[in-house]
Motif scaffolding. Structure first.
Motif, PDB file in Angstrom:
ATOM      1  N   TYR A 160     -33.076  61.613 -42.741  1.00  0.00           N
ATOM      2  CA  TYR A 160     -33.237  62.274 -41.450  1.00  0.00           C
ATOM      3  C   TYR A 160     -32.053  61.907 -40.570  1.00  0.00           C
ATOM      4  O   TYR A 160     -31.669  60.739 -40.474  1.00  0.00           O
ATOM      5  CB  TYR A 160     -34.542  61.830 -40.771  1.00  0.00           C
ATOM      6  N   GLU A 161     -31.485  62.905 -39.932  1.00  0.00           N
ATOM      7  CA  GLU A 161     -30.372  62.674 -39.034  1.00  0.00           C
ATOM      8  C   GLU A 161     -30.880  62.161 -37.692  1.00  0.00           C
ATOM      9  O   GLU A 161     -31.891  62.622 -37.170  1.00  0.00           O
ATOM     10  CB  GLU A 161     -29.606  63.985 -38.833  1.00  0.00           C
ATOM     11  N   CYS A 162     -30.169  61.196 -37.124  1.00  0.00           N
ATOM     12  CA  CYS A 162     -30.487  60.726 -35.786  1.00  0.00           C
ATOM     13  C   CYS A 162     -29.206  60.223 -35.142  1.00  0.00           C
ATOM     14  O   CYS A 162     -28.308  59.738 -35.818  1.00  0.00           O
ATOM     15  CB  CYS A 162     -31.545  59.631 -35.809  1.00  0.00           C
ATOM     16  N   SER A 163     -29.123  60.330 -33.831  1.00  0.00           N
ATOM     17  CA  SER A 163     -27.912  59.933 -33.120  1.00  0.00           C
ATOM     18  C   SER A 163     -27.962  58.494 -32.649  1.00  0.00           C
ATOM     19  O   SER A 163     -26.942  57.933 -32.243  1.00  0.00           O
ATOM     20  CB  SER A 163     -27.684  60.858 -31.919  1.00  0.00           C
ATOM     21  N   SER A 164     -29.134  57.860 -32.699  1.00  0.00           N
ATOM     22  CA  SER A 164     -29.280  56.491 -32.223  1.00  0.00           C
ATOM     23  C   SER A 164     -30.474  55.844 -32.908  1.00  0.00           C
ATOM     24  O   SER A 164     -31.452  56.512 -33.249  1.00  0.00           O
ATOM     25  CB  SER A 164     -29.487  56.480 -30.704  1.00  0.00           C
ATOM     26  N   GLU A 180     -32.564  54.247 -31.480  1.00  0.00           N
ATOM     27  CA  GLU A 180     -33.699  54.399 -30.570  1.00  0.00           C
ATOM     28  C   GLU A 180     -34.589  55.577 -30.952  1.00  0.00           C
ATOM     29  O   GLU A 180     -35.745  55.658 -30.516  1.00  0.00           O
ATOM     30  CB  GLU A 180     -33.189  54.578 -29.142  1.00  0.00           C
ATOM     31  N   GLU A 181     -34.074  56.490 -31.744  1.00  0.00           N
ATOM     32  CA  GLU A 181     -34.846  57.659 -32.157  1.00  0.00           C
ATOM     33  C   GLU A 181     -35.751  57.376 -33.350  1.00  0.00           C
ATOM     34  O   GLU A 181     -36.575  58.211 -33.715  1.00  0.00           O
ATOM     35  CB  GLU A 181     -33.907  58.812 -32.509  1.00  0.00           C
ATOM     36  N   ILE A 182     -35.591  56.219 -33.980  1.00  0.00           N
ATOM     37  CA  ILE A 182     -36.337  55.912 -35.199  1.00  0.00           C
ATOM     38  C   ILE A 182     -37.630  55.204 -34.834  1.00  0.00           C
ATOM     39  O   ILE A 182     -37.624  54.055 -34.384  1.00  0.00           O
ATOM     40  CB  ILE A 182     -35.499  55.028 -36.143  1.00  0.00           C
ATOM     41  N   ASP A 183     -38.759  55.892 -35.030  1.00  0.00           N
ATOM     42  CA  ASP A 183     -40.040  55.265 -34.729  1.00  0.00           C
ATOM     43  C   ASP A 183     -40.650  54.685 -36.009  1.00  0.00           C
ATOM     44  O   ASP A 183     -40.131  54.857 -37.110  1.00  0.00           O
ATOM     45  CB  ASP A 183     -40.998  56.249 -34.058  1.00  0.00           C
ATOM     46  N   ARG A 214     -41.567  57.138 -39.001  1.00  0.00           N
ATOM     47  CA  ARG A 214     -40.392  57.628 -39.707  1.00  0.00           C
ATOM     48  C   ARG A 214     -39.782  56.533 -40.579  1.00  0.00           C
ATOM     49  O   ARG A 214     -39.412  56.764 -41.732  1.00  0.00           O
ATOM     50  CB  ARG A 214     -39.362  58.143 -38.693  1.00  0.00           C
ATOM     51  N   ARG A 236     -24.930  59.065 -38.882  1.00  0.00           N
ATOM     52  CA  ARG A 236     -26.205  59.501 -38.321  1.00  0.00           C
ATOM     53  C   ARG A 236     -27.343  59.440 -39.332  1.00  0.00           C
ATOM     54  O   ARG A 236     -28.397  60.014 -39.118  1.00  0.00           O
ATOM     55  CB  ARG A 236     -26.061  60.915 -37.764  1.00  0.00           C
ATOM     56  N   TYR A 265     -28.801  56.428 -40.557  1.00  0.00           N
ATOM     57  CA  TYR A 265     -28.900  54.982 -40.577  1.00  0.00           C
ATOM     58  C   TYR A 265     -29.864  54.448 -41.634  1.00  0.00           C
ATOM     59  O   TYR A 265     -29.506  53.641 -42.475  1.00  0.00           O
ATOM     60  CB  TYR A 265     -29.375  54.461 -39.205  1.00  0.00           C
TER      61      TYR A 265
END
Length: 294
Positions: free
Chosen positions: A138-142, A144-147, A150, A197, A199
């Protein structure tokens, strides 16, 4: 499939796992120039996530090389791709190989992996080759977006399943068939190209094979890895935005994405004793020319 500029039509799939049959263009899982030579004749191979992408190409080449193939897929999400792959490898298999098998399973849980191993052993008697290929990203920019959900989902698919399948296959080899072919299970642990992106995807797949290879070499079990670069598979439209998908692969020296058929021969090489009997704890990098150090 030489180097050169290549762009894909913008496309996006909203759910994972991605679906191969709706991609444009379809990934290439075979090549008329490939010449099989019975490298895996008589072997029983299990490929996780074998319904599409690199997994489908590996299933096809293993079948052409004489192996009996079983692969896993996600029920409900990958039914059509799995059905198509099963038909393909039925047509590709050699005369002395047994009919292939598709097993629906969520491999993030130990009991599901045990059922897969049991189903294969009950059908074919043993396992010679394990390819851990199932993956999510999954793409994420930070960060902080990873809960937590996920993080757990990705680790269950990309870490837990690899350990569960490896442990259970080794138990089967050690306890269930002590006289069969030196417990020779070749495992290919797949990693993807490094992307800033992705991580948790990166973190999952880096270096697992090293520790496992050192533990299992004394048992006659070789453990190697394949680290593809940007390869055109269902993971791509299911992971990236449309614009990024259309430019996918342009960052490597060959200036294009690779195809699954360009990766699958690496798995044949590592699974074949006559080709790679002195390989363990190693990684092959079909990545379009990106220099990898260490």
């Amino acid at each position: 499939m030489a180097s050169g500029e290549q762009k894909f039509p913008p496309q996006k799939q909203d759910t994972q796992p991605g679906k191969e049959h709706v991609m444009d263009p379809l990934p290439q899982f075979t090549c008329p120039d490939y010449k099989p030579s019975n490298k895996l004749q008589g072997k029983i191979a299990v490929i996780t996530g074998g319904d599409s992408g690199i997994g489908r190409a590996v299933c096809n080449l293993f079948s052409l090389e004489g192996a009996t193939v079983a692969f896993t897929y996600v029920k409900g999400d990958e039914d059509k791709d799995a059905k198509d792959t099963l038909e393909m490898i039925k047509n590709a298999k050699t005369a002395d190989a047994k009919d292939p098998m598709a097993v629906a399973a969520d491999l993030g849980f130990d009991e599901n992996c045990k059922r897969v191993v049991d189903d294969v052993v009950n059908a074919y008697g043993h396992i010679d080759i394990l390819v851990n290929n199932a993956a999510e990203q999954y793409e994420c920019s930070s960060v902080e977006e990873i809960d937590e959900p996920r993080l757990e989902r990705v680790f269950r698919t990309n870490i837990f399943s690899y350990f569960f399948m490896t442990r259970l296959a080794c138990i089967e080899a050690h306890e269930g068939r002590k006289q069969h072919y030196k417990h020779n299970i070749s495992e290919c642990i797949q990693r993807k190209c490094k992307t800033t992106r992705l991580y948790i995807y990166q973190g999952c797949n880096c270096g697992i094979y090293k520790g496992i290879s050192l533990q299992l070499v004394s048992k006659g079990i070789r453990v190697n890895g394949v680290a593809p670069g940007p390869i055109w598979t269902p993971l791509i439209p299911a992971s990236f935005k449309e614009e990024e998908t259309s430019q996918f692969g342009g960052q490597v020296p060959m200036n294009r994405a690779g195809q699954p058929i360009e990766v699958a021969p690496s798995y044949v090489f590592l699974a074949s004793n006559q080709c790679s009997s002195y390989f363990t704890g190693q990684v092959l990098h079909p990545n379009g020319g990106t220099v990898v150090n260490g």
